[in-house]
Structures are given as structure tokens and as C-alpha cells.
Motif scaffolding. Structure first.
Motif, short mmCIF file in Angstrom:
data_model
loop_
_atom_site.label_atom_id
_atom_site.label_comp_id
_atom_site.label_asym_id
_atom_site.label_seq_id
_atom_site.Cartn_x
_atom_site.Cartn_y
_atom_site.Cartn_z
N ASP A 125 -13.43 -50.78 -29.96
CA ASP A 125 -13.88 -51.94 -29.19
C ASP A 125 -15.31 -52.35 -29.51
OD1 ASP A 125 -11.47 -52.30 -27.79
OD2 ASP A 125 -12.04 -50.78 -26.31
N HIS A 126 -15.98 -51.62 -30.39
CA HIS A 126 -17.36 -51.97 -30.72
C HIS A 126 -17.37 -53.25 -31.56
CE1 HIS A 126 -21.45 -51.83 -32.18
NE2 HIS A 126 -21.70 -50.80 -31.39
N PRO A 127 -18.16 -54.25 -31.19
CA PRO A 127 -18.13 -55.54 -31.90
C PRO A 127 -18.62 -55.46 -33.35
CG PRO A 127 -19.92 -55.49 -30.31
CD PRO A 127 -19.08 -54.28 -30.04
N GLY A 128 -19.35 -54.39 -33.70
CA GLY A 128 -19.86 -54.28 -35.06
C GLY A 128 -18.93 -53.57 -36.02
N LEU A 129 -17.81 -53.04 -35.53
CA LEU A 129 -16.93 -52.25 -36.38
C LEU A 129 -15.94 -53.15 -37.14
CD1 LEU A 129 -16.07 -49.34 -37.16
CD2 LEU A 129 -14.33 -49.52 -35.37
N ILE A 130 -15.74 -52.82 -38.42
CA ILE A 130 -14.75 -53.50 -39.26
C ILE A 130 -13.75 -52.44 -39.74
CG2 ILE A 130 -14.36 -54.86 -41.34
CD1 ILE A 130 -17.32 -55.79 -41.08
N LEU A 131 -12.47 -52.74 -39.65
CA LEU A 131 -11.43 -51.83 -40.12
C LEU A 131 -10.96 -52.26 -41.50
CD1 LEU A 131 -9.25 -49.60 -39.72
CD2 LEU A 131 -7.84 -51.37 -38.62
N SER A 132 -10.78 -51.29 -42.40
CA SER A 132 -10.17 -51.56 -43.70
C SER A 132 -8.87 -50.80 -43.81
CB SER A 132 -11.12 -51.15 -44.84
OG SER A 132 -10.53 -51.42 -46.09
N LEU A 133 -7.78 -51.53 -43.98
CA LEU A 133 -6.47 -50.93 -44.22
C LEU A 133 -6.32 -50.81 -45.73
CD1 LEU A 133 -4.40 -53.06 -41.67
CD2 LEU A 133 -5.29 -50.73 -41.34
N ASP A 134 -6.31 -49.58 -46.23
CA ASP A 134 -6.42 -49.33 -47.67
C ASP A 134 -5.07 -48.99 -48.28
OD1 ASP A 134 -9.18 -49.67 -47.41
OD2 ASP A 134 -9.48 -47.56 -46.92
N PHE A 135 -4.67 -49.80 -49.27
CA PHE A 135 -3.39 -49.63 -49.96
C PHE A 135 -3.63 -49.31 -51.43
CE2 PHE A 135 -2.67 -52.33 -46.30
CZ PHE A 135 -1.47 -51.88 -45.78
N PHE A 136 -3.05 -48.20 -51.89
CA PHE A 136 -3.14 -47.79 -53.28
C PHE A 136 -1.78 -47.99 -53.95
CE2 PHE A 136 -6.82 -46.00 -51.43
CZ PHE A 136 -7.71 -45.67 -52.45
N ASP A 137 -1.68 -47.56 -55.22
CA ASP A 137 -0.41 -47.70 -55.93
C ASP A 137 0.74 -47.01 -55.20
OD1 ASP A 137 -1.29 -49.23 -58.07
OD2 ASP A 137 -1.81 -47.50 -59.30
N ASP A 138 0.42 -45.90 -54.54
CA ASP A 138 1.46 -45.14 -53.84
C ASP A 138 1.62 -45.55 -52.38
OD1 ASP A 138 -0.96 -44.18 -53.00
OD2 ASP A 138 -0.52 -42.06 -53.35
N GLY A 139 1.02 -46.67 -52.01
CA GLY A 139 1.20 -47.19 -50.66
C GLY A 139 -0.03 -47.02 -49.78
N PHE A 140 0.18 -47.11 -48.49
CA PHE A 140 -0.91 -47.04 -47.52
C PHE A 140 -1.52 -45.65 -47.50
CE2 PHE A 140 -2.40 -46.24 -43.13
CZ PHE A 140 -3.43 -47.18 -43.08
N ARG A 141 -2.85 -45.61 -47.42
CA ARG A 141 -3.54 -44.33 -47.34
C ARG A 141 -4.33 -44.26 -46.04
NH1 ARG A 141 -6.20 -42.27 -52.79
NH2 ARG A 141 -4.03 -42.72 -53.38
N GLY A 142 -3.94 -43.34 -45.19
CA GLY A 142 -4.59 -43.17 -43.90
C GLY A 142 -3.57 -42.84 -42.83
N PRO A 143 -4.04 -42.57 -41.61
CA PRO A 143 -3.11 -42.30 -40.50
C PRO A 143 -2.18 -43.48 -40.25
CG PRO A 143 -5.36 -41.68 -39.92
CD PRO A 143 -5.46 -42.46 -41.19
N LEU A 144 -0.90 -43.22 -40.07
CA LEU A 144 0.06 -44.30 -39.91
C LEU A 144 -0.17 -45.12 -38.65
CD1 LEU A 144 3.39 -42.69 -41.15
CD2 LEU A 144 1.89 -44.31 -42.34
N SER A 145 -0.84 -44.52 -37.65
CA SER A 145 -1.12 -45.27 -36.42
C SER A 145 -2.02 -46.47 -36.68
CB SER A 145 -1.79 -44.35 -35.38
OG SER A 145 -2.95 -43.75 -35.89
N PHE A 146 -2.79 -46.44 -37.77
CA PHE A 146 -3.62 -47.60 -38.13
C PHE A 146 -2.75 -48.82 -38.39
CE2 PHE A 146 -8.06 -46.14 -39.42
CZ PHE A 146 -8.00 -44.98 -38.65
N LEU A 147 -1.58 -48.60 -38.96
CA LEU A 147 -0.65 -49.69 -39.24
C LEU A 147 0.26 -49.98 -38.06
CD1 LEU A 147 0.62 -49.03 -42.88
CD2 LEU A 147 -0.97 -50.81 -42.12
N ASP A 148 0.67 -48.92 -37.36
CA ASP A 148 1.71 -49.06 -36.35
C ASP A 148 1.22 -49.57 -35.00
OD1 ASP A 148 3.43 -48.07 -38.24
OD2 ASP A 148 3.41 -46.01 -37.48
N GLU A 149 -0.11 -49.54 -34.78
CA GLU A 149 -0.64 -49.94 -33.48
C GLU A 149 -1.69 -51.04 -33.65
OE1 GLU A 149 -1.27 -46.70 -30.57
OE2 GLU A 149 -0.82 -45.34 -32.22
#
Length: 232
Positions: A125-149
Motif C-alpha cells: 500500500d506504500h505509494p512509492g512502491l512499484i511492482l515488476s512482474l518478471d517473465f523469462f524464457d521459462d515463464g514467470f519468475r517469483g511467488p505465484l501469489s504475485f500473479l494470482d492476487e
């Protein structure tokens, strides 16, 4: 729609990114600057257009090495200091809190750098934060909750398709449309593959708020005429 130039930093220099293959990145050679020095490249980009914002990928920090703090400090000391969006592989609360407290600096929380979603949930909820959803050749990289929620996403969300970076193959339109549909009123930012004015117009028609761009600026396929028409 905004155009935000990218400065990829490695070993204190600006490097040319290629499809996320970071071991292949080399100091940039560009007609906009006589060297790969970060200030020289930033000033060269600003001779094209007075860009108020730069996106910084601190590749050393992302890979667990020594952050390019000197290069960032030099950018912050420019006569007309830019707003900096910085992905430095942040993955702990202390570092993120310190970054959020810095003036004119907006930390990017890259999904690839996160082992879980605890930090994301703590600061979403911090107004200064930016999220990057990172996708590589093998797909999404990171916790799946980043995509699912998507209800947890902050107001700015970057869709980073690393396989498209430096490829001149066009943006990842299908994925961008999918993320945009989930994002609601949030700003979605495209990263990777932008070639020319036609791509920018197509992104704008999707409702994309901004594009992170490097190759097409240095190669001259995006010109000051395009920036002026967009109000970049």
C-alpha cells in the motif's frame, strides 16, 4: 502515455541488454554518447527529449553483487535530477524501507528477487512502491501469489518480458492485455521489445500507461517527433 528510458547498470557502466542473457551484456555503444558512463548516456538521452524519469536496472545488485550506488548518486546529483525507478534486487525490509525514504527514488520490487510474498504484502500500500512482474524464457519468475492476487498490486505494475528486451521483436501484447484486464485502475507499464511509433500507439490503445525503452532510443527508431506527439 509515457516513454521512460532504461539504464541497465553493470560494473558502474551502462550496458546493452539482450533478451535477459545478463552474462552477455556489454558496455553500450550508442550514437547518443561517446562513452558508456551513466551521466554521459543519461545526458545523451535527454538531448533527444527532456525525460523526467529513468528506469534503472542495477544488474549487479539483482544478481547479489555490489550495488551501483555511486552511479545512482551521480544521477541524483544531475543539474535537473530525474525521478528514478530502481530495481536493485531488493528482498529485505530494511533495504526497501531505506529506498522508500529517498527523495525522487521509487524502488521496484522485482518478482524474480522474492523468495516469498511477505515483503510484498507488508509494503503493497506504500505509494512509492512499484511492482515488476518478471517473465523469462521459462515463464514467470517469483511467488505465484504475485500473479494470482492482483488485488494486492500497488498502483504501478511493470510487465517485464526479459526475452523481449533488446530483441526488436515487438512488445508482449498478449501478456500485457492479460495483466491490464486484471489491473483495474492501476497503471500498467510495458517493458521489452518496443520498436517504433506503431508499437507505442498499439500499447496506448491497450490502455498501457508507459513503456520502458532502451534499444529503440539508441537505434533511432523512436524519435523526438514520437515523444512530442505522446507528451512523453
Amino acid at each position: 502515455m509515457r516513454i521512460i528510458p532504461v539504464l541497465d547498470l553493470k560494473g558502474g557502466e551502462v550496458v546493452r541488454a539482450q533478451r535477459g542473457k545478463r552474462d552477455r551484456y556489454r558496455p553500450i555503444v550508442t550514437p547518443l554518447s561517446q562513452s558508456s558512463d551513466v551521466i554521459a548516456v543519461a545526458e545523451g538521452l535527454r538531448r533527444l527529449y527532456p525525460f523526467p524519469t529513468f528506469y534503472i536496472a542495477d544488474l549487479d545488485a539483482i544478481e547479489g553483487g555490489t550495488p551501483n550506488t555511486d552511479a545512482l548518486a551521480r544521477l541524483q546529483a544531475m543539474a535537473e535530477p530525474p525521478e528514478l525507478w530502481v530495481d536493485a534486487g531488493i528482498a529485505d525490509e530494511k533495504t526497501l524501507s531505506a529506498a522508500l525514504a529517498e527523495r525522487r527514488l521509487y524502488p521496484v520490487l522485482g518478482s524474480e528477487s522474492q523468495q516469498d510474498d511477505a515483503l510484498f504484502r507488508r509494503f503493497r500500500d506504500h505509494p512509492g512502491l512499484i511492482l515488476s512482474l518478471d517473465f523469462f524464457d521459462d515463464g514467470f519468475r517469483g511467488p505465484l501469489s504475485f500473479l494470482d492476487e492482483p488485488q494486492l498490486w500497488p498502483q504501478k505494475v511493470i510487465v517485464m518480458t526479459l526475452a523481449k528486451v533488446g530483441s526488436a521483436s515487438g512488445p508482449d501484447f498478449a501478456r500485457l492485455a492479460e495483466i491490464k484486464a486484471k489491473a483495474g485502475s492501476r497503471s500498467v507499464i510495458a517493458a521489452g521489445g518496443v520498436r517504433n511509433g506503431a508499437d507505442i500507439r498499439a500499447l496506448s490503445s491497450l490502455g498501457i500507461a508507459a513503456a520502458l525503452v532502451a534499444t529503440s532510443l539508441h537505434d533511432g527508431t523512436l524519435t523526438p517527433r514520437h515523444f512530442a506527439s505522446l507528451g512523453a
